[in-house]
Design an enzyme around this catalytic site. Structure first.
Site: not given
Ligand SMILES: [Zn+2]
Length: 366
Positions: A69, A71, A99, A129-130, A158, A335
């Site tokens: 992903h 984003d 991530d 995705e987030e 991931e 994150h």
């Molecule tokens: Zn991710």
């Protein structure tokens, strides 16, 4: 910005990390990736919204889909990125580095450089995705044209520290509510305390914790379940007997059961209380019983591990496709404000994936 996909992998990684792409703001990065991929004649490129799909069409007997992903969660004063030298190697530090732009960089680099892999490959770089599933790029691609996601095995890049993590656990969040009767706490016998009524619920949860490790084996991998109260609410004021109390519970369940079975289990465990389900996400079986996944696992040659968090592999599982997590970086940093990814982890992933995609088909595969 012009991305050089076939050049230095670490430079490409830094370049895409430095293009901000918080969820719903992936356009600049998707534009750059779209333009860069279209320079390669061996790829057919499709753009849907801010998701980009690039596929080879070599009539190989299997097709592998590799996805990442685009984003990130919101930037927290952690861009542009910088390199940090630590005792065990160089790290790129910055939002999205863990991530999961390390995986995206590896995917882009291999899409450009593997012109004639021995398996057909569909490279998917998708948006959103987030955030809530309604925006998810994979789901948008599927509803636009499900053939875009056709494959015999999906690999989601991931962060897994370059080891294979099979499937993922499911998750259910729900609340249980107790009802009492309000009264002045100076004359509390005139009311009924809803917070005190949470006690049997909390006892069930704490008994569950001490009753075992809750290990579940699925397709040779051992998953560990979790059942926890995560929030408690109740009370009106410091001198009022609380008329209502709510506990929020999160059940993380192994992929030996469906989402519906997990819900039934919770309803039986907490029969008699008012239950409101907040969300329920299906798990994914690891799929390591499939020949193509086994061949990849043999090629990576490190012991596959179970995936505890929920990832988009579950969406492939819903489509009936085996899917694995395999990507650079340590998910523990995802994150976080000091999010980072070790550069050598990109090299490890790129090497493993390239040699498997490019190598001669191995005999165990049918
Ligand atoms: Zn991710």
């Amino acid at each position: 910005m012009q991305l050089d996909l076939a050049g230095d992998l670490h430079v490409l990684f830094r370049d895409i990390v430095d293009i901000r792409s918080e969820s719903l703001h992936e356009k600049e990065l998707a534009d750059a990736i779209d333009a860069a991929l279209r320079q390669f004649d061996h790829l057919t490129v499709t753009r849907i919204g801010n998701s980009v799909v690039a596929a080879t069409h070599l009539n190989r007997d299997s097709r592998v889909l590799v996805a990442g992903h685009l984003d990130t969660v919101p930037v927290a004063d952690n861009l542009p990125s910088h390199i940090e030298t630590r005792c065990d190697g160089d790290y790129l530090v910055g939002r999205g580095s863990c991530d999961m732009k390390g995986g995206v960089a590896v995917g882009l680099h291999l899409a450009a450089t593997l012109a004639a892999p021995s398996r057909d490959v569909t490279w998917v770089f998708y948006e959103a995705e987030e955030i809530a599933a309604q925006h998810n790029g994979l789901l948008r691609l599927r509803s636009h044209d499900p053939r875009l996601l056709e494959c015999d095995l999906a690999i989601l890049m991931e962060p897994t520290n370059a080891i294979i993590e099979g499937g993922c656990q499911g998750t259910m969040r729900f609340t249980l509510t107790t009802e009492g009767q309000a009264a002045h706490s100076a004359r509390s016998w005139a009311g009924h305390n809803a917070i005190h009524d949470l006690l049997p619920i909390l006892r069930i949860l704490s008994d569950w914790q001490v009753s075992g490790d809750h290990l579940v084996e699925v397709d040779g991998l051992t998953y560990r379940e979790g059942l926890n109260a995560t929030m408690v609410q109740g009370g009106l004021a410091g001198n009022v007997v609380p008329p209502e109390a709510t506990v929020q519970i999160n059940y993380r369940f192994a992929p030996d059961k469906t989402a519906q079975q997990a819900e039934q289990l919770m309803r039986a465990m907490f029969a008699g209380w008012r239950m409101d389900v907040l969300d329920l996400s299906s798990p994914a079986r690891p799929g390591l019983d499939q020949p193509l996944a086994q061949s990849f696992a043999r090629s990576v040659a490190t012991m596959p591990m179970p995936k505890y968090g929920w990832t988009d592999v579950a969406r492939f599982f819903e489509m009936g496709r085996p899917a694995l997590n395999f990507g650079p970086g340590d998910a523990m940093y995802a994150h976080k404000a000091d999010e980072c990814c070790k550069l050598s982890s990109l090299d490890d992933c790129a090497r493993a994936l390239a040699s498997w995609l490019d190598g001669s088909r191995d005999e165990g595969e049918s």
